[in-house]
Scaffold this motif. Sequence first.
Motif, PDB file in Angstrom:
ATOM      1  N   GLY A 159     -16.427 -40.612 -27.205  1.00  0.00           N
ATOM      2  CA  GLY A 159     -16.842 -39.725 -26.117  1.00  0.00           C
ATOM      3  C   GLY A 159     -16.973 -38.291 -26.584  1.00  0.00           C
ATOM      4  O   GLY A 159     -17.946 -37.601 -26.250  1.00  0.00           O
ATOM      5  N   LYS A 160     -16.011 -37.825 -27.372  1.00  0.00           N
ATOM      6  CA  LYS A 160     -16.078 -36.462 -27.890  1.00  0.00           C
ATOM      7  C   LYS A 160     -17.231 -36.305 -28.884  1.00  0.00           C
ATOM      8  O   LYS A 160     -17.896 -35.263 -28.930  1.00  0.00           O
ATOM      9  CB  LYS A 160     -14.754 -36.098 -28.557  1.00  0.00           C
ATOM     10  N   ALA A 161     -17.475 -37.354 -29.673  1.00  0.00           N
ATOM     11  CA  ALA A 161     -18.585 -37.310 -30.618  1.00  0.00           C
ATOM     12  C   ALA A 161     -19.916 -37.212 -29.882  1.00  0.00           C
ATOM     13  O   ALA A 161     -20.806 -36.444 -30.279  1.00  0.00           O
ATOM     14  CB  ALA A 161     -18.564 -38.543 -31.515  1.00  0.00           C
ATOM     15  N   GLU A 162     -20.065 -37.979 -28.813  1.00  0.00           N
ATOM     16  CA  GLU A 162     -21.308 -37.956 -28.046  1.00  0.00           C
ATOM     17  C   GLU A 162     -21.576 -36.572 -27.464  1.00  0.00           C
ATOM     18  O   GLU A 162     -22.712 -36.075 -27.497  1.00  0.00           O
ATOM     19  CB  GLU A 162     -21.242 -38.990 -26.924  1.00  0.00           C
ATOM     20  N   LEU A 163     -20.529 -35.946 -26.932  1.00  0.00           N
ATOM     21  CA  LEU A 163     -20.695 -34.596 -26.388  1.00  0.00           C
ATOM     22  C   LEU A 163     -21.100 -33.609 -27.481  1.00  0.00           C
ATOM     23  O   LEU A 163     -21.961 -32.734 -27.261  1.00  0.00           O
ATOM     24  CB  LEU A 163     -19.394 -34.142 -25.723  1.00  0.00           C
ATOM     25  N   ALA A 164     -20.504 -33.750 -28.653  1.00  0.00           N
ATOM     26  CA  ALA A 164     -20.834 -32.845 -29.757  1.00  0.00           C
ATOM     27  C   ALA A 164     -22.259 -33.074 -30.253  1.00  0.00           C
ATOM     28  O   ALA A 164     -22.960 -32.119 -30.626  1.00  0.00           O
ATOM     29  CB  ALA A 164     -19.840 -33.021 -30.899  1.00  0.00           C
ATOM     30  N   VAL A 165     -22.696 -34.331 -30.260  1.00  0.00           N
ATOM     31  CA  VAL A 165     -24.078 -34.629 -30.648  1.00  0.00           C
ATOM     32  C   VAL A 165     -25.050 -33.996 -29.659  1.00  0.00           C
ATOM     33  O   VAL A 165     -26.061 -33.390 -30.048  1.00  0.00           O
ATOM     34  CB  VAL A 165     -24.306 -36.160 -30.732  1.00  0.00           C
ATOM     35  N   GLU A 166     -24.751 -34.123 -28.370  1.00  0.00           N
ATOM     36  CA  GLU A 166     -25.610 -33.507 -27.348  1.00  0.00           C
ATOM     37  C   GLU A 166     -25.680 -31.991 -27.520  1.00  0.00           C
ATOM     38  O   GLU A 166     -26.748 -31.390 -27.397  1.00  0.00           O
ATOM     39  CB  GLU A 166     -25.092 -33.869 -25.954  1.00  0.00           C
ATOM     40  N   ASP A 167     -24.539 -31.390 -27.803  1.00  0.00           N
ATOM     41  CA  ASP A 167     -24.520 -29.943 -28.047  1.00  0.00           C
ATOM     42  C   ASP A 167     -25.410 -29.589 -29.241  1.00  0.00           C
ATOM     43  O   ASP A 167     -26.173 -28.606 -29.202  1.00  0.00           O
ATOM     44  CB  ASP A 167     -23.095 -29.467 -28.329  1.00  0.00           C
ATOM     45  N   THR A 168     -25.281 -30.379 -30.300  1.00  0.00           N
ATOM     46  CA  THR A 168     -26.043 -30.104 -31.513  1.00  0.00           C
ATOM     47  C   THR A 168     -27.541 -30.173 -31.260  1.00  0.00           C
ATOM     48  O   THR A 168     -28.308 -29.305 -31.695  1.00  0.00           O
ATOM     49  CB  THR A 168     -25.663 -31.099 -32.630  1.00  0.00           C
ATOM     50  N   VAL A 169     -27.969 -31.224 -30.561  1.00  0.00           N
ATOM     51  CA  VAL A 169     -29.391 -31.399 -30.269  1.00  0.00           C
ATOM     52  C   VAL A 169     -29.919 -30.227 -29.443  1.00  0.00           C
ATOM     53  O   VAL A 169     -30.989 -29.668 -29.729  1.00  0.00           O
ATOM     54  CB  VAL A 169     -29.636 -32.730 -29.531  1.00  0.00           C
ATOM     55  N   GLY A 170     -29.159 -29.827 -28.436  1.00  0.00           N
ATOM     56  CA  GLY A 170     -29.580 -28.705 -27.608  1.00  0.00           C
ATOM     57  C   GLY A 170     -29.675 -27.418 -28.391  1.00  0.00           C
ATOM     58  O   GLY A 170     -30.605 -26.611 -28.201  1.00  0.00           O
ATOM     59  N   GLN A 171     -28.723 -27.202 -29.284  1.00  0.00           N
ATOM     60  CA  GLN A 171     -28.730 -25.981 -30.088  1.00  0.00           C
ATOM     61  C   GLN A 171     -29.864 -25.978 -31.106  1.00  0.00           C
ATOM     62  O   GLN A 171     -30.458 -24.924 -31.387  1.00  0.00           O
ATOM     63  CB  GLN A 171     -27.369 -25.824 -30.769  1.00  0.00           C
ATOM     64  N   LEU A 172     -30.184 -27.158 -31.642  1.00  0.00           N
ATOM     65  CA  LEU A 172     -31.334 -27.251 -32.538  1.00  0.00           C
ATOM     66  C   LEU A 172     -32.623 -26.892 -31.808  1.00  0.00           C
ATOM     67  O   LEU A 172     -33.467 -26.153 -32.333  1.00  0.00           O
ATOM     68  CB  LEU A 172     -31.447 -28.671 -33.111  1.00  0.00           C
ATOM     69  N   GLU A 173     -32.760 -27.434 -30.598  1.00  0.00           N
ATOM     70  CA  GLU A 173     -33.966 -27.164 -29.821  1.00  0.00           C
ATOM     71  C   GLU A 173     -34.092 -25.684 -29.478  1.00  0.00           C
ATOM     72  O   GLU A 173     -35.200 -25.155 -29.362  1.00  0.00           O
ATOM     73  CB  GLU A 173     -33.964 -28.006 -28.548  1.00  0.00           C
ATOM     74  N   ALA A 174     -32.959 -25.009 -29.336  1.00  0.00           N
ATOM     75  CA  ALA A 174     -32.963 -23.578 -29.022  1.00  0.00           C
ATOM     76  C   ALA A 174     -32.998 -22.717 -30.282  1.00  0.00           C
ATOM     77  O   ALA A 174     -32.930 -21.487 -30.189  1.00  0.00           O
ATOM     78  CB  ALA A 174     -31.733 -23.227 -28.192  1.00  0.00           C
ATOM     79  N   ASP A 176     -30.756 -22.398 -32.400  1.00  0.00           N
ATOM     80  CA  ASP A 176     -29.443 -21.789 -32.618  1.00  0.00           C
ATOM     81  C   ASP A 176     -28.766 -22.576 -33.745  1.00  0.00           C
ATOM     82  O   ASP A 176     -27.871 -23.384 -33.518  1.00  0.00           O
ATOM     83  CB  ASP A 176     -28.622 -21.851 -31.324  1.00  0.00           C
ATOM     84  N   LEU A 177     -29.207 -22.327 -34.966  1.00  0.00           N
ATOM     85  CA  LEU A 177     -28.810 -23.179 -36.084  1.00  0.00           C
ATOM     86  C   LEU A 177     -27.349 -23.009 -36.486  1.00  0.00           C
ATOM     87  O   LEU A 177     -26.701 -23.964 -36.898  1.00  0.00           O
ATOM     88  CB  LEU A 177     -29.715 -22.905 -37.283  1.00  0.00           C
ATOM     89  N   THR A 178     -26.824 -21.799 -36.387  1.00  0.00           N
ATOM     90  CA  THR A 178     -25.418 -21.620 -36.768  1.00  0.00           C
ATOM     91  C   THR A 178     -24.501 -22.424 -35.847  1.00  0.00           C
ATOM     92  O   THR A 178     -23.557 -23.078 -36.303  1.00  0.00           O
ATOM     93  CB  THR A 178     -25.030 -20.135 -36.733  1.00  0.00           C
ATOM     94  N   SER A 179     -24.784 -22.382 -34.552  1.00  0.00           N
ATOM     95  CA  SER A 179     -23.976 -23.160 -33.607  1.00  0.00           C
ATOM     96  C   SER A 179     -24.188 -24.649 -33.830  1.00  0.00           C
ATOM     97  O   SER A 179     -23.242 -25.448 -33.723  1.00  0.00           O
ATOM     98  CB  SER A 179     -24.341 -22.793 -32.172  1.00  0.00           C
ATOM     99  N   ALA A 180     -25.426 -25.047 -34.156  1.00  0.00           N
ATOM    100  CA  ALA A 180     -25.727 -26.460 -34.383  1.00  0.00           C
ATOM    101  C   ALA A 180     -24.958 -27.007 -35.588  1.00  0.00           C
ATOM    102  O   ALA A 180     -24.503 -28.155 -35.578  1.00  0.00           O
ATOM    103  CB  ALA A 180     -27.225 -26.658 -34.570  1.00  0.00           C
ATOM    104  N   VAL A 181     -24.805 -26.192 -36.613  1.00  0.00           N
ATOM    105  CA  VAL A 181     -24.027 -26.615 -37.787  1.00  0.00           C
ATOM    106  C   VAL A 181     -22.584 -26.912 -37.390  1.00  0.00           C
ATOM    107  O   VAL A 181     -22.010 -27.946 -37.749  1.00  0.00           O
ATOM    108  CB  VAL A 181     -24.073 -25.537 -38.888  1.00  0.00           C
ATOM    109  N   LEU A 182     -21.974 -25.999 -36.630  1.00  0.00           N
ATOM    110  CA  LEU A 182     -20.580 -26.196 -36.225  1.00  0.00           C
ATOM    111  C   LEU A 182     -20.434 -27.396 -35.301  1.00  0.00           C
ATOM    112  O   LEU A 182     -19.469 -28.162 -35.408  1.00  0.00           O
ATOM    113  CB  LEU A 182     -20.064 -24.919 -35.552  1.00  0.00           C
ATOM    114  N   ASN A 237     -27.768 -26.709 -47.409  1.00  0.00           N
ATOM    115  CA  ASN A 237     -28.617 -25.612 -47.872  1.00  0.00           C
ATOM    116  C   ASN A 237     -28.676 -24.557 -46.774  1.00  0.00           C
ATOM    117  O   ASN A 237     -29.277 -24.786 -45.729  1.00  0.00           O
ATOM    118  CB  ASN A 237     -30.018 -26.131 -48.189  1.00  0.00           C
ATOM    119  N   PRO A 238     -28.079 -23.393 -46.983  1.00  0.00           N
ATOM    120  CA  PRO A 238     -28.091 -22.356 -45.944  1.00  0.00           C
ATOM    121  C   PRO A 238     -29.495 -21.937 -45.523  1.00  0.00           C
ATOM    122  O   PRO A 238     -29.688 -21.451 -44.404  1.00  0.00           O
ATOM    123  CB  PRO A 238     -27.341 -21.193 -46.598  1.00  0.00           C
TER     124      PRO A 238
END
Length: 261
Positions: A159-174, A176-182, A237-238
């Motif tokens: 469940g926590k992994a799914e939420l983090a994946v959703e966050d990552t996808v949203g940040q990529l679309e925006a 917001d790469l630094t947040s997406a990495v974290l 790769n930064p």
Amino acid sequence: MQLDVGRILDTLRDRRLVPDTCQAAFLVGSAARGWGNKKSDLDIYLVSDDPWTEPEMVGVSVPLQPPVVQWHTFYADNRGRDLAYWLDTQVDQMLAKVSWGAFDQVTAASGDALAAREEIFLERVMTCMPLVGEDWVARRRAEIDASAFRSILVTRSLGKAELAVEDTVGQLEADDLTSAVLSARIALGHTVDALLEERGQFGSNIPKWRARRFLAAEPVTLTFAKYWELETMRDFNPDDPSKWINEVLTLCQDLSLKIEV
């Protein structure tokens, strides 16, 4: 790291730190698993029938009845000793929370089925080194093994992994790469925890032992080399973080479909 179990027990008895109604005393944590070092404290749980306190003890809150566990720390042989005094009835209550009758997938996914201190207690029983009460430890291990404990932890981590994946996808679309990495790192950690919990290697509340747990679990769906490559961000790769992020997302999504609750 070799430990003299007899000396550990003798030290407790010499200091009159073993209650008269003690059913079991056991070494837990890294020292019990052979993962400690010369500077590691020795963590010891003692389980008794009746409450037991001494002037130098500190009460720690738990969501049980009674709602406190007594804690005592001292030094001997150049090592710290952290003692936690639990009641046998408190263990009964924790096991009731992880029974199949009490299992609820929504509650498990939210992480509300157990408090962190309860989860750590139950997982440590499975890997402890008994000092007193081997029969008690064996009985409780069997009860934990037959319970929904594993399924609760796997569901929580997924469940926590799914939420983090959703966050990552949203940040990529925006963009917001630094947040997406974290967020991708968080998703990776929770997904790997679920993979290890599926194989009975618990302890995700203490992530510093994740690599050790991985080596002990030996999962077939992910090699340690690949896990360690991503965990240490070896090929990150930064100038092109999205490549590493997408690789992590693909792995998390692939593993989540293979992990059994």
